[in-house]
Scaffold this motif. Structure first.
Motif, PDB file in Angstrom:
ATOM      1  N   ALA A 292       2.216   1.473  -8.457  1.00 28.24           N
ATOM      2  CA  ALA A 292       1.395   0.788  -9.474  1.00 28.24           C
ATOM      3  C   ALA A 292       2.274  -0.022 -10.418  1.00 28.24           C
ATOM      4  O   ALA A 292       2.046  -1.213 -10.623  1.00 28.24           O
ATOM      5  N   TYR A 293       3.279   0.622 -10.961  1.00 31.89           N
ATOM      6  CA  TYR A 293       4.196  -0.116 -11.848  1.00 31.89           C
ATOM      7  C   TYR A 293       5.313  -0.786 -11.040  1.00 31.89           C
ATOM      8  O   TYR A 293       5.564  -1.982 -11.149  1.00 31.89           O
TER       9      TYR A 293
ATOM     10  N   ASN B 155      -5.300   5.094  -6.414  1.00 32.59           N
ATOM     11  CA  ASN B 155      -4.828   6.369  -5.854  1.00 32.59           C
ATOM     12  C   ASN B 155      -6.004   7.176  -5.312  1.00 32.59           C
ATOM     13  O   ASN B 155      -5.928   7.740  -4.216  1.00 32.59           O
TER      14      ASN B 155
ATOM     15  N   GLY C  67      -7.817  -0.424 -11.403  1.00 28.80           N
ATOM     16  CA  GLY C  67      -6.542   0.127 -11.866  1.00 28.80           C
ATOM     17  C   GLY C  67      -5.909   1.053 -10.848  1.00 28.80           C
ATOM     18  O   GLY C  67      -6.510   1.383  -9.813  1.00 28.80           O
ATOM     19  N   GLY C  68      -4.694   1.475 -11.165  1.00 29.46           N
ATOM     20  CA  GLY C  68      -3.953   2.348 -10.265  1.00 29.46           C
ATOM     21  C   GLY C  68      -4.649   3.686 -10.054  1.00 29.46           C
ATOM     22  O   GLY C  68      -4.563   4.280  -8.974  1.00 29.46           O
ATOM     23  N   THR C  69      -5.327   4.153 -11.078  1.00 27.17           N
ATOM     24  CA  THR C  69      -6.014   5.438 -10.968  1.00 27.17           C
ATOM     25  C   THR C  69      -7.064   5.364  -9.857  1.00 27.17           C
ATOM     26  O   THR C  69      -7.123   6.235  -8.974  1.00 27.17           O
TER      27      THR C  69
ATOM     28  N   HIS D 123       2.457  10.211 -11.316  1.00 23.39           N
ATOM     29  CA  HIS D 123       1.569   9.810 -12.412  1.00 23.39           C
ATOM     30  C   HIS D 123       0.414  10.797 -12.583  1.00 23.39           C
ATOM     31  O   HIS D 123      -0.058  11.384 -11.604  1.00 23.39           O
TER      32      HIS D 123
ATOM     33  N   SER E   9      -2.546  10.339 -12.851  1.00 24.72           N
ATOM     34  CA  SER E   9      -3.754  10.014 -12.073  1.00 24.72           C
ATOM     35  C   SER E   9      -3.773  10.742 -10.725  1.00 24.72           C
ATOM     36  O   SER E   9      -4.837  10.922 -10.128  1.00 24.72           O
TER      37      SER E   9
ATOM     38  N   THR F 227       6.352   6.269 -13.974  1.00 19.73           N
ATOM     39  CA  THR F 227       6.008   5.648 -15.252  1.00 19.73           C
ATOM     40  C   THR F 227       7.034   5.991 -16.332  1.00 19.73           C
ATOM     41  O   THR F 227       7.477   5.120 -17.069  1.00 19.73           O
TER      42      THR F 227
ATOM     43  N   GLY G 185       8.584   3.807  -8.550  1.00 16.95           N
ATOM     44  CA  GLY G 185       8.602   3.389  -9.960  1.00 16.95           C
ATOM     45  C   GLY G 185       7.779   4.355 -10.786  1.00 16.95           C
ATOM     46  O   GLY G 185       6.627   4.062 -11.107  1.00 16.95           O
TER      47      GLY G 185
ATOM     48  N   HIS H  64      -1.686  -5.994 -12.880  1.00 12.69           N
ATOM     49  CA  HIS H  64      -1.788  -6.075 -14.354  1.00 12.69           C
ATOM     50  C   HIS H  64      -0.577  -5.420 -15.029  1.00 12.69           C
ATOM     51  O   HIS H  64      -0.479  -5.441 -16.259  1.00 12.69           O
ATOM     52  N   LYS H  65       0.299  -4.881 -14.235  1.00  3.95           N
ATOM     53  CA  LYS H  65       1.547  -4.380 -14.826  1.00  3.95           C
ATOM     54  C   LYS H  65       2.629  -5.462 -14.636  1.00  3.95           C
ATOM     55  O   LYS H  65       2.682  -6.398 -15.390  1.00  3.95           O
TER      56      LYS H  65
ATOM     57  N   ASP I 244      -0.171  -2.463  -9.145  1.00  2.00           N
ATOM     58  CA  ASP I 244      -1.024  -2.995 -10.220  1.00  2.00           C
ATOM     59  C   ASP I 244      -0.485  -4.347 -10.673  1.00  2.00           C
ATOM     60  O   ASP I 244       0.467  -4.405 -11.460  1.00  2.00           O
TER      61      ASP I 244
ATOM     62  N   THR J  76       6.161   8.050  -5.227  1.00  2.00           N
ATOM     63  CA  THR J  76       6.036   7.058  -6.297  1.00  2.00           C
ATOM     64  C   THR J  76       7.184   6.066  -6.187  1.00  2.00           C
ATOM     65  O   THR J  76       8.339   6.463  -6.032  1.00  2.00           O
TER      66      THR J  76
ATOM     67  N   ILE K 241       3.053   1.118 -20.218  1.00  2.00           N
ATOM     68  CA  ILE K 241       3.437   0.010 -19.344  1.00  2.00           C
ATOM     69  C   ILE K 241       2.779  -1.227 -19.954  1.00  2.00           C
ATOM     70  O   ILE K 241       1.546  -1.353 -19.934  1.00  2.00           O
TER      71      ILE K 241
END
Ligand SMILES: Cc1ncc(COP(=O)(O)O)c(C=O)c1O
Length: 453
Positions: A258-259, A145, A140-142, A176, A178, A231, A229, A287-288, A285, A227, A81
């Motif tokens: 996240a995405y 979650n 982050g997404g990890t 994901h 994660s 990955t 979206g 940052h995505k 996220d 989910t 991503i």
């Protein structure tokens, strides 16, 4: 070291002039990673008792290290991503560093926390979450979650105190990695539900899986992870059906967006997320696909009060932070304590450019995905794996095996055409474009597709 002296002034001038150069690259060069031998030959260890002239250190960074990093913000970066921060968010990140902010608590950093909370509220509104919703920015997404599922477990425990069955999380086979890691860290079982042709998790597929084996009767399912979206393929699970399932079974529904969460902004795909408003928690996220610099994820709870009970750390030296009636402490809403005010670059950038610019940038990726998929269908040597749902396009090059994909991928990076690595779907190698960069053009797509002939 801590005084603003001549040396610091020189560092600042060097860094600022280099930052201007980097930010004005249009577009950023892709670059490439290097071998350990390359660094042994071209760089030296500069860590010593006496230190070094700043030019020596900075020159090594500029001439050797920086060029040995694949630029995740190049529009030719289409793997995993990508991260394509806005210029304003990258620049404001410098201010966050220089501000030396500790975004842990309201008491220490109310100004930063107030601004971050504006963005958290904006994201919560995109998902139609109620007023009592809240959360914080994390790395982050990890971690998002994990933080949400720890709260879900506590929610379950409070109403099932006498139940000592093995706790379990349900998710799809597309969820994901994660989520699996989270189950492992929490020492929970994970029920991975196979998805049908469309790869979407729904209540039917969960029930079908649960009926398959008696072993599930010994599990206490405390959360369903949907989910929005995925990955690898960009699938959005059937959130309406999952929210009904969660309601009927009194199970926590967590949505990993996240995405895909940024898609909430686009009327073109907003309907895919219907049902998210009934979730108990979700992550996005920035940052995505919300163009914030790494590392910036948001975890948001329908009712933030339980999250605070679960995550607020208690210690003699911290208790003072919880006696404050004002605001809230971001550290209380996830598994962390000290934290960078990492929501501020997004707050700044959103405020400067406006929501409409974000929507436009997100929709550009949807358009690029559509364009690429149509091109792929038209090319006899390629096979589109499935119609893109969001901005991920997966396809095959007829007749190629993993090694041929790898060879092509390495060659394209060497030639600076693109960074596209092979992925696996159903154990079969495929190529995958993740369109997130607003600077992507149809010309770049054409150039990459031609190189596959
Ligand atoms: C759907 C999904 N969830 C979670 C994650 C993990 O996010 P992070 O890498 O920020 O920890 C990713 C990362 O790509 C993702 O795509």
């Amino acid at each position: 070291m801590h005084k603003f002296d001549d040396k610091v002034a020189r560092i600042l001038l060097n860094v600022l002039s280099h930052t201007i150069e980097r930010l004005s690259l249009d577009p950023p060069t892709l670059d490439n990673s290097r071998t350990v031998d390359f660094f042994n030959e071209n760089a030296k260890c500069l860590i010593c008792e006496e230190g070094n002239p700043i030019e020596t250190v900075f020159n090594q960074y500029k001439s050797v290290l920086e060029e040995s990093i694949v630029s995740i913000d190049s529009p030719r970066f289409l793997s995993f991503i990508p991260v394509a921060p806005t210029k304003a968010s990258m620049i404001f990140d410098l201010v966050v560093s220089a501000g030396s902010l500790n975004g842990t608590s309201w008491q220490e950093a109310s100004g930063a926390v107030w601004a971050e909370n504006q963005v958290i509220r904006w994201i919560a509104d995109l998902a139609d979450f109620p007023e009592e919703a809240g959360g914080c920015f994390i790395s982050g997404g990890t971690l998002g979650n994990l933080s949400a599922l720890v709260v879900a477990r506590e929610f379950y425990r409070r109403s099932h105190s006498s139940n000592n069955k093995r706790l379990a999380i349900v998710c799809s086979d597309q969820a994901h990695s994660s989520v699996k890691s989270t189950a492992s860290v929490m020492d929970c079982e994970i029920i991975v539900v196979p998805t049908a042709q469309n790869r979407q998790l729904n209540s039917q597929s969960i029930l079908k899986e649960l009926n398959k084996s008696n072993k599930y009767k010994d599990y206490a399912i405390f959360a369903v992870v949907a989910t929005a979206g995925t990955t690898n393929l960009g699938i959005v699970d059937d959130l309406e059906s999952l929210s009904r399932y969660a309601e009927q079974t009194d199970t926590w529904l967590h949505v990993d967006a996240a995405y895909g969460g940024a898609g909430l902004l686009s009327p073109k795909v907003r309907h895919l997320y219907d049902g998210i408003e009934k979730a108990d928690s979700f992550i996005v996220d920035p940052h995505k696909w919300l163009f914030a610099p790494l590392d910036c994820a948001a975890v948001i709870y329908r009712d933030k009060s339980l999250a605070a009970e679960v995550h607020a750390q208690k210690a003699g030296y911290l208790d003072v932070l919880h006696q404050d009636e004002e605001g809230n402490n971001p550290s209380d809403y996830a598994f962390h304590l000290s934290r960078r005010a990492r929501g501020l670059p997004l707050w700044f950038s959103l405020s400067v450019y406006g929501v409409a610019s974000y929507r436009e940038a997100i929709e550009h990726s949807l358009d690029m995905a559509r364009y690429a998929s149509e091109k792929i269908i038209a090319l006899p040597y390629l096979r589109l794996f499935m119609e893109p749902i969001l901005s991920v396009v997966v396809f095959e090059r007829n007749g190629w095996d993993w090694d041929e994909y790898k060879r092509w991928s390495t060659e394209q990076l060497k030639n600076q055409v693109c960074y596209v690595v092979p992925s696996l779907v159903d154990q079969k190698p495929v190529l995958r474009f993740a369109f997130l960069n607003p600077e992507m053009t149809t010309e770049i797509i054409d150039e990459i597709l031609v190189s596959l002939e």
